[in-house]
Design a protein around this motif. Structure first.
Motif, PDB file in Angstrom:
ATOM      1  N   LEU A 114      38.016  36.658  48.091  1.00 51.20           N
ATOM      2  CA  LEU A 114      37.602  37.797  47.274  1.00 51.20           C
ATOM      3  C   LEU A 114      36.082  37.776  47.142  1.00 51.20           C
ATOM      4  CD1 LEU A 114      39.054  40.065  45.568  1.00 51.20           C
ATOM      5  CD2 LEU A 114      38.634  38.613  43.574  1.00 51.20           C
TER       6      LEU A 114
ATOM      7  N   LEU B 102      35.435  44.962  44.683  1.00 51.84           N
ATOM      8  CA  LEU B 102      35.937  43.648  45.065  1.00 51.84           C
ATOM      9  C   LEU B 102      36.897  43.784  46.244  1.00 51.84           C
ATOM     10  CD1 LEU B 102      36.682  41.815  41.677  1.00 51.84           C
ATOM     11  CD2 LEU B 102      35.022  41.142  43.425  1.00 51.84           C
ATOM     12  N   TYR B 103      36.632  43.018  47.311  1.00 47.50           N
ATOM     13  CA  TYR B 103      37.442  43.124  48.529  1.00 47.50           C
ATOM     14  C   TYR B 103      38.116  41.794  48.817  1.00 47.50           C
ATOM     15  CZ  TYR B 103      38.727  43.699  53.436  1.00 47.50           C
ATOM     16  OH  TYR B 103      39.426  43.751  54.633  1.00 47.50           O
ATOM     17  N   CYS B 104      39.386  41.860  49.206  1.00 43.16           N
ATOM     18  CA  CYS B 104      40.178  40.685  49.569  1.00 43.16           C
ATOM     19  C   CYS B 104      40.479  40.750  51.065  1.00 43.16           C
ATOM     20  CB  CYS B 104      41.472  40.660  48.757  1.00 43.16           C
ATOM     21  SG  CYS B 104      42.603  39.310  49.217  1.00 43.16           S
TER      22      CYS B 104
ATOM     23  N   TYR C 156      41.215  46.386  48.214  1.00 46.21           N
ATOM     24  CA  TYR C 156      40.142  46.376  47.225  1.00 46.21           C
ATOM     25  C   TYR C 156      40.755  46.442  45.826  1.00 46.21           C
ATOM     26  CZ  TYR C 156      36.963  47.575  51.070  1.00 46.21           C
ATOM     27  OH  TYR C 156      36.241  47.579  52.236  1.00 46.21           O
TER      28      TYR C 156
ATOM     29  N   ILE D 174      46.041  36.972  42.637  1.00 50.79           N
ATOM     30  CA  ILE D 174      46.023  36.906  44.101  1.00 50.79           C
ATOM     31  C   ILE D 174      46.253  35.461  44.526  1.00 50.79           C
ATOM     32  CG2 ILE D 174      44.692  37.370  46.185  1.00 50.79           C
ATOM     33  CD1 ILE D 174      42.876  39.157  44.397  1.00 50.79           C
TER      34      ILE D 174
END
Length: 330
Positions: A7, A14-16, A22, A101
């Motif tokens: 992340l 916020l990007y995973c 996101y 997550i």
């Protein structure tokens, strides 16, 4: 896998990478996981939106039924590519959730979104979720912010209504979450009669009632003559001609920011009510102690104060400095 590979901030939000999604993106993306329905977190135009059923309903009320290409209800743990995600109550507003997550390899990360630890009659309470990394907001991330009991603040409202029975009390409250909470708290404080609401609150109040939340008798505050002594309206209404229909009103505003007297004076607020749907300083620091994560990431708010506290507590911490988040826009 390192935490920043699971992340990390991008211009969109916020990007995973292992999940290819996101969280609360500020620009349209192909897959968005949304923590709650406030406009600075939930935006229209994404390809797929994953959120709680209530958040999806709220987004449809606010943006229309076609706010996204596809909707997906967050029921139980879900596999998204190389991650497992789950949604847990955040105690902020109706439908609000933290997002956990768990990658196939690497630390478990919980993104709090906006959250609150005080009892809230219009939403599920915050659920502590054990994690390796806790991503927390810091809206009120300074020791000066120690919010009082909301019912104590409501007693100030009832006292004012008793002292000035011939003056309507106009309370500013954000349309989603805060307005309904103020109404529910007013009922708990013994205000049983009709409460007038601005037309901008009607659909969201109706939705809360449909979800089983008792707001008591509500009447519209759109007629030329309003007899209810208590009137709830979005803050934007106080800068419009609408407010001129009330004679000698007591102007109030329900917000955690009302603890800052200069803000109350700037708004011309006679009755500031310190009622917040965000964690204050004791709540955020106690939450970090309770979860005992190995690392804390700090988002929108006063990051430096909480960073310093974490340093003194021996907790690794870093700011994310996300942009695009603010008080609920009107």
């Amino acid at each position: 896998m390192r935490a920043d590979q699971i992340l990390h901030p991008t211009p969109e939000g916020l990007y995973c990478p292992p999940g290819d999604f996101y969280i609360d993106p500020v620009r349209p993306v192909h897959r968005a996981l949304i923590t709650h329905g406030h406009g600075d977190h939930a935006r229209a135009g994404h390809g797929v939106v994953l959120a709680t059923a209530q958040t999806l309903d709220i987004m449809a009320i606010r943006y229309g039924q076609d706010f996204a290409g596809q909707r997906q209800v967050a029921n139980g743990p879900l596999r998204i590519h190389d991650t497992t995600v789950s949604f847990h109550p955040a105690g902020h507003i109706l439908g609000s959730a933290q997002i956990a997550i768990q990658p196939d390899k690497g630390p478990k990360i919980v993104v709090s979104g906006d959250y609150c630890r005080r009892p809230n009659p219009v939403c599920a309470p915050f659920e502590p979720v054990p994690c390796d990394i806790f991503v927390t907001e810091a809206t009120f991330g300074l020791p000066v912010f120690c919010h009082p009991d909301p019912l104590q603040e409501m007693s100030r409202l009832t006292a004012s209504m008793a002292e000035f029975p011939d003056r309507p009390h106009l309370i500013g409250a954000y349309a989603l979450g805060k307005a309904q909470r103020v109404i529910a708290l007013a009922r708990q404080a013994g205000i049983d009669g009709p409460i007038a609401i601005h037309g901008a609150l009607q659909n969201l109040c109706d939705y809360h009632i449909a979800q089983g939340i008792d707001l008591g008798p509500l009447v519209p505050a759109t007629a030329d003559t309003v007899t209810a002594q208590l009137v709830i309206a979005p803050p934007s209404a106080f800068a419009s001609p609408w407010v001129q229909r009330f004679r000698d009103p007591v102007i109030g505003f329900a917000s955690g920011w009302m603890q800052v007297r200069a803000r109350a004076r700037q708004r011309g607020v006679e009755l500031p009510l310190i009622i917040s749907d965000h964690v204050d300083w004791p709540q955020v620091t106690n939450t970090i102690r309770e979860l005992s994560p190995s690392e804390v990431w700090i988002t929108h708010g006063t990051e430096d104060g909480l960073m310093r506290w974490c340093e003194l507590e021996g907790v690794a911490a870093r700011p994310l400095r996300l942009v695009g988040y603010e008080d609920e826009p009107e």
